[in-house]
Design a protein around this motif. Structure first.
Motif, PDB file in Angstrom:
ATOM      1  N   ARG A   1      41.038  43.599  44.034  1.00  0.00           N
ATOM      2  CA  ARG A   1      40.615  43.315  42.661  1.00  0.00           C
ATOM      3  C   ARG A   1      41.467  44.072  41.647  1.00  0.00           C
ATOM      4  O   ARG A   1      41.820  43.544  40.591  1.00  0.00           O
ATOM      5  CB  ARG A   1      39.143  43.684  42.487  1.00  0.00           C
ATOM      6  CG  ARG A   1      38.179  42.700  43.159  1.00  0.00           C
ATOM      7  CD  ARG A   1      36.757  43.254  43.177  1.00  0.00           C
ATOM      8  NE  ARG A   1      35.836  42.306  43.785  1.00  0.00           N
ATOM      9  CZ  ARG A   1      35.032  41.491  43.102  1.00  0.00           C
ATOM     10  NH1 ARG A   1      35.044  41.519  41.785  1.00  0.00           N
ATOM     11  NH2 ARG A   1      34.217  40.658  43.718  1.00  0.00           N
TER      12      ARG A   1
ATOM     13  N   ILE B   1      36.913  36.211  40.485  1.00  0.00           N
ATOM     14  CA  ILE B   1      36.882  36.498  41.915  1.00  0.00           C
ATOM     15  C   ILE B   1      35.461  36.315  42.410  1.00  0.00           C
ATOM     16  O   ILE B   1      34.532  36.946  41.894  1.00  0.00           O
ATOM     17  CB  ILE B   1      37.367  37.928  42.213  1.00  0.00           C
ATOM     18  CG1 ILE B   1      38.811  38.103  41.725  1.00  0.00           C
ATOM     19  CG2 ILE B   1      37.267  38.239  43.699  1.00  0.00           C
ATOM     20  CD1 ILE B   1      39.363  39.500  41.947  1.00  0.00           C
TER      21      ILE B   1
ATOM     22  N   ASN C   1      35.770  37.423  34.934  1.00  0.00           N
ATOM     23  CA  ASN C   1      36.154  37.687  36.323  1.00  0.00           C
ATOM     24  C   ASN C   1      35.993  36.403  37.145  1.00  0.00           C
ATOM     25  O   ASN C   1      34.915  35.823  37.215  1.00  0.00           O
ATOM     26  CB  ASN C   1      35.271  38.800  36.891  1.00  0.00           C
ATOM     27  CG  ASN C   1      35.809  39.346  38.208  1.00  0.00           C
ATOM     28  OD1 ASN C   1      36.515  38.661  38.940  1.00  0.00           O
ATOM     29  ND2 ASN C   1      35.464  40.593  38.497  1.00  0.00           N
TER      30      ASN C   1
ATOM     31  N   GLU D   1      43.724  42.309  38.802  1.00  0.00           N
ATOM     32  CA  GLU D   1      43.539  42.600  37.385  1.00  0.00           C
ATOM     33  C   GLU D   1      44.850  43.008  36.741  1.00  0.00           C
ATOM     34  O   GLU D   1      45.178  42.575  35.635  1.00  0.00           O
ATOM     35  CB  GLU D   1      42.485  43.690  37.202  1.00  0.00           C
ATOM     36  CG  GLU D   1      42.165  43.962  35.742  1.00  0.00           C
ATOM     37  CD  GLU D   1      40.961  44.859  35.567  1.00  0.00           C
ATOM     38  OE1 GLU D   1      41.159  46.033  35.200  1.00  0.00           O
ATOM     39  OE2 GLU D   1      39.834  44.402  35.811  1.00  0.00           O
TER      40      GLU D   1
END
Length: 886
Positions: free
Chosen positions: A840, A132, A130, A844
């Motif tokens: 998010r 972010i 991830n 994704e």
């Protein structure tokens, strides 16, 4: 076909049946039996086969008995079919178990099996870290330090972007080690999926109903089926390469002295699966929100206590000048006599603690609180859905996975328009018949509950006269401390509430079995549908069971009494309908609520904690007499209690029933949220303790929400606004007091002087009641607004009665509209999904598409270059051959 030589088994391979699953039929895997290895060589906490390399993903246990041949044949066929679909088995002989009679079959799922079924079940796995940044830090975050847990406990795994696993693209995902790529909870979920669909019949028999581990457990072929805990709960695993999640959960979560700490939800999810994780997330959030309701409710109670001395109507009841000179009409026929109003002095003071202006405010506050609770939970749930890879899970997974029982009982087939495959279905005629039978059974049992409640009401009516006769001479006043507080009304209310609670507990024992039987009879298609149907039935039973007596006291008692000389009787019997105490029915509703709610919570916690502990203590008594090293991991877990099909369901039901008590009737008892808060602080740790120490490890399951309970909570939230408005209007004396103060106060002052005399009507006892007291007094008073004897509208309702009724209806309409407008406005203002979570999810999905595209492009380039290289080699070979010919 013959078995490989190293299996060591003599099995008739012609009797084998294969379990067909999407992705094909697996090749034969090695079946290992127990070798003659000294058991002392194995660690007490070993979760591996005897070779120390293959992890135990599941354990089956069985005992040979008199009906051994038939069961042995089932086990032989079933285990052979498990091996045929790719699982690896190893059996521990009964001679190596502590009791000397239990066999243990250990199951390991190799990579090929896990990868294929992960593809079938669309298990989400990581493909990229991830990227972010986490901007969740709050201002003054240091204040929460005492409530935090260590980072490795709160976040046991790194954060990744994930995508559904595809076996054909395994190199697309971040696979460092195939043995640890799938978590233990995912592994046992996959193995259980296979176990629940594998058959134990011969091909020539054609009996397709013989399928699944559940049927084998029900018919006694196996005694238990469970995944293993990874260690003992009080110490870490001796294997340094193994994680001790169970130990960490017990240390940081299951101890009561951790009650002020946050819950390690990610570790719970990792170890027990998402379904159990979402329950504890909801329970923790509910407990946090209860803190605010408990604070406001306690303030309202303190307000009632501080205004104790300003209670003008109670002073009039207790005074000799007013209450001592008012003779009240008998509250029952024959055995009940006339009585002085000041005998209800204590109950009047008690009623003021809950029946005051603060009650109205708290009822409105709770209507808004319940909306905030449900809306903020939706946001919390949406965040967990993303963090736990549950976005779109329900539609894509559970709806398409049929229950094994449905597959075996439904012999008809039809084309599924979604999967384009033939699947079993239940004819509409059979569905209707089963639904009608189910509905009739539900109505029958609800009628039984109502009949029990009517029996309790009859008890109240009959026993009140007995208590009134016994206490006629105030014999209880000789008792110290409590004597002055015991009245016939209180004695009747308390004993009836206790009897009602006992009846509730007895009926609950039967309801669970009936609800499960009805739901099984309906043959639901999916696990989700099964749980939802069972949830609705059990909640209907419990709703009527727990709340019917409270509804009676709140909305029926004292409302259909009649007046002296023309009383109303219960169903035409000789039992006169109950009247409310001159202090009002609210204090009786409070008594009923406290006894049932508190009794249920105390009994529930004792039952949840004590019963499993006693059963485990008794079950492991033999092992306690042997050296510790001989008590293997699978034997330890076998001696624990099974979590059961309804384990988590019962926990939800308990909390939802409690939610009803603190919302539907909270206007009668502002301290209800405080009691619920104390209970839930204990409940979280008791549930954690018993799950970690007293139960076998449940099979991991996915769930993206709390399911049907969400809609039930929404319905109860709406109903609570109505019930609390009616309680304040019709059960409380708030509205009659306000009408008197603003419209009927004789001196025009804003006070309650003279209210008691104004609220009691007059009856001439010579018109129909006992005349033995005629020489002493002629008039008696009763609680109503009617014209006196001799008036042209004798014993008809006065205008003040209609004014009060209009004020009550106006209050209900205004309060409901205000609360509902605020509720809908709050729900509109608070989005269900936080903006950062929405971003998010979109990122994704974008990354999945981008990375898959790049992956396919790179794969195509490699393939083209390989083809070009092969073509050039072939061209060179052709030219060389041509030159040689020339």
């Amino acid at each position: 076909m013959s078995l490989p030589a190293n299996t060591g088994l003599d099995i008739d391979t012609d009797a084998w049946c294969t379990c067909c699953v999407e992705g094909g039929i697996y090749s034969f895997m090695v079946l290992s039996t127990s070798a003659s290895i000294d058991k002392q060589q194995h660690s007490k906490d070993s979760v591996f086969f005897r070779d120390g390399e293959r992890m135990i993903d599941f354990v089956l246990s069985y005992v040979e008995d008199k009906d051994g041949e038939r069961k042995q044949e089932r086990r032989r066929l079933y285990e052979a079919n498990l091996v045929n679909v790719g699982l690896e088995l190893e059996t521990e002989d009964k001679s190596e178990s502590e009791d000397g009679k239990t066999f243990f079959v250990k199951i390991h799922a190799p990579w090929e099996v896990l990868a294929t079924y992960a593809d079938v079940l669309k298990v989400k796995v990581p493909f990229k870290a991830n990227d972010i940044p986490d901007n969740s830090d709050m201002p003054m975050n240091w204040l929460s330090t005492p409530f935090r847990l260590p980072e490795h406990i709160m976040h046991p795994e790194p954060d990744y972007f994930t995508a559904p696993f595809d076996k054909s693209k395994s190199d697309f995902f971040l696979i460092d080690d195939k043995e640890t790529f799938f978590s233990p909870s995912t592994r046992n979920r996959i193995v259980y999926y296979i176990l629940s669909r594998c058959s134990y019949y011969r091909d020539e028999c054609g009996d397709r109903d013989k399928k699944g581990i559940k049927r084998l457990l029900n018919n006694g072929t196996y005694t238990a089926a469970f995944p293993l805990h990874d260690s003992r709960y009080w110490t870490r695993s001796r294997d340094a390469n193994r994680e001790s999640d169970r130990y960490n959960l017990h240390k940081h979560w299951a101890r009561f002295f951790c009650f002020f700490k946050e819950q390690p939800l990610n570790l719970i999810r990792k170890y027990y699966g998402e379904k159990i994780g979402i329950y504890f997330a909801w329970l923790g959030f509910y407990t946090e929100m209860l803190l605010f309701a408990a604070i406001v409710g306690t303030i309202c109670f303190i307000y009632g206590f501080l205004t104790y001395d300003d209670n003008e109507w109670s002073k009039e009841i207790c005074s000799e000048e007013v209450g001592g000179n008012i003779v009240m009409c008998p509250l029952c026929d024959k055995k009940c006599g006339y009585w002085k109003l000041n005998t209800t002095c204590n109950s009047s003071w008690q009623s003021h603690l809950f029946d005051n202006v603060g009650t109205v405010f708290f009822a409105i506050f709770m209507g808004i609180w319940v909306t905030l609770f449900l809306e903020f939970w939706k946001r919390r749930q949406a965040r967990l859905e993303y963090e736990w890879d549950l976005v779109d899970f329900e539609e894509e997974q559970q709806q398409l996975q049929l229950r094994p029982e449905y597959e075996t009982k439904c012999t008809n087939r039809k084309l599924n328009r979604i999967t384009q495959e033939m699947e079993p279905y239940l004819p509409i005629t059979s569905q209707c018949a089963r639904t009608c039978l189910s509905g009739a059974t539900v109505l029958l049992w609800i009628s039984l509950i109502i009949a029990c409640i009517i029996g309790v009401i009859a008890y109240r009516l009959a026993v009140y006269a007995a208590f009134a006769s016994i206490m006629k001479d105030s014999a209880t006043t000789n008792l110290q401390v409590v004597g002055p507080y015991i009245t016939p009304q209180l004695a009747t209310s308390v004993t009836a509430s206790c009897i009602n609670f006992v009846i509730i507990m007895i009926l609950n024992l039967m309801y669970e079995k009936v609800a499960v039987w009805i739901t099984d009879m309906e043959i639901p298609k999916t696990h989700l549908e099964y749980e939802n149907k069972l949830t609705v039935k059990m909640f209907l039973f419990q709703f009527v069971n727990y709340y019917s007596s409270c509804f009676y006291v709140a909305f029926f008692k004292g409302k259909f009494v009649g007046y002296p000389g023309k009383y109303e009787y219960m169903f035409g019997s000789k039992l006169r309908n109950e009247e409310c105490d001159p202090g009002g029915c609210l204090i009786e509703l409070t008594t009923q609520l406290v006894i049932v709610m508190t009794g249920k919570q105390v009994w529930g916690n004792i039952q949840e904690a004590l019963v499993p502990w006693l059963m485990n203590w008794w079950g492991s008594r033999k092992a306690r007499n042997h050296p510790e090293s001989l008590y293997s991991r699978w034997e330890q877990d076998h001696d624990l209690q099974g979590f059961g099909q309804l384990g988590l369901f019962d926990e939800y039901l308990e909390m939802v029933i409690q939610f009803g008590f603190i919302t539907l009737f909270v206007a009668s008892f502002p301290l209800a949220p405080l009691l619920a808060l104390i209970n839930n602080i204990i409940e979280v740790r008791v549930d954690a303790w018993k799950l970690t120490t007293q139960f076998r490890r449940p099979v991991a399951a996915k769930a993206h929400s709390i399911g049907a309970w969400q809609e039930i909570l929404n319905g109860m939230a709406v109903l609570s606004v109505v019930t609390n408005a009616f309680i304040v209007a019709f059960t409380s004396d708030m509205i009659p007091r306000l009408v008197y103060m603003y419209a009927y106060q004789p001196e025009g002052e804003m006070n309650m002087k003279g209210y008691i005399n104004n609220s009691l009507s007059v009856f001439n006892i010579s018109n129909g009641l006992n005349n033995e007291y005629t020489n002493m007094f002629v008039l008696c008073r009763y609680r109503d607004y009617r014209y006196p004897s001799g008036h042209e509208k004798e014993y008809h309702h006065t205008m003040q009665f209609w004014h009060i009724l209009a004020a009550k209806l106006a209050f209900i309409i205004i309060v409901e509209h205000v609360v509902f407008v605020v509720k809908f406005f709050v729900a509109w203002m608070i989005p269900d999904v936080p903006s950062d979570v929405r971003a998010r999810v979109k990122r994704e999905r974008y990354l999945v598409q981008e990375y898959l595209h790049n992956y396919e492009v790179e794969k195509l380039k490699i393939q083209l270059s390989q083809n070009t290289h092969d073509d050039s080699i072939q061209l060179k070979a052709t030219l060389k051959k041509t030159l040689l010919i020339c």
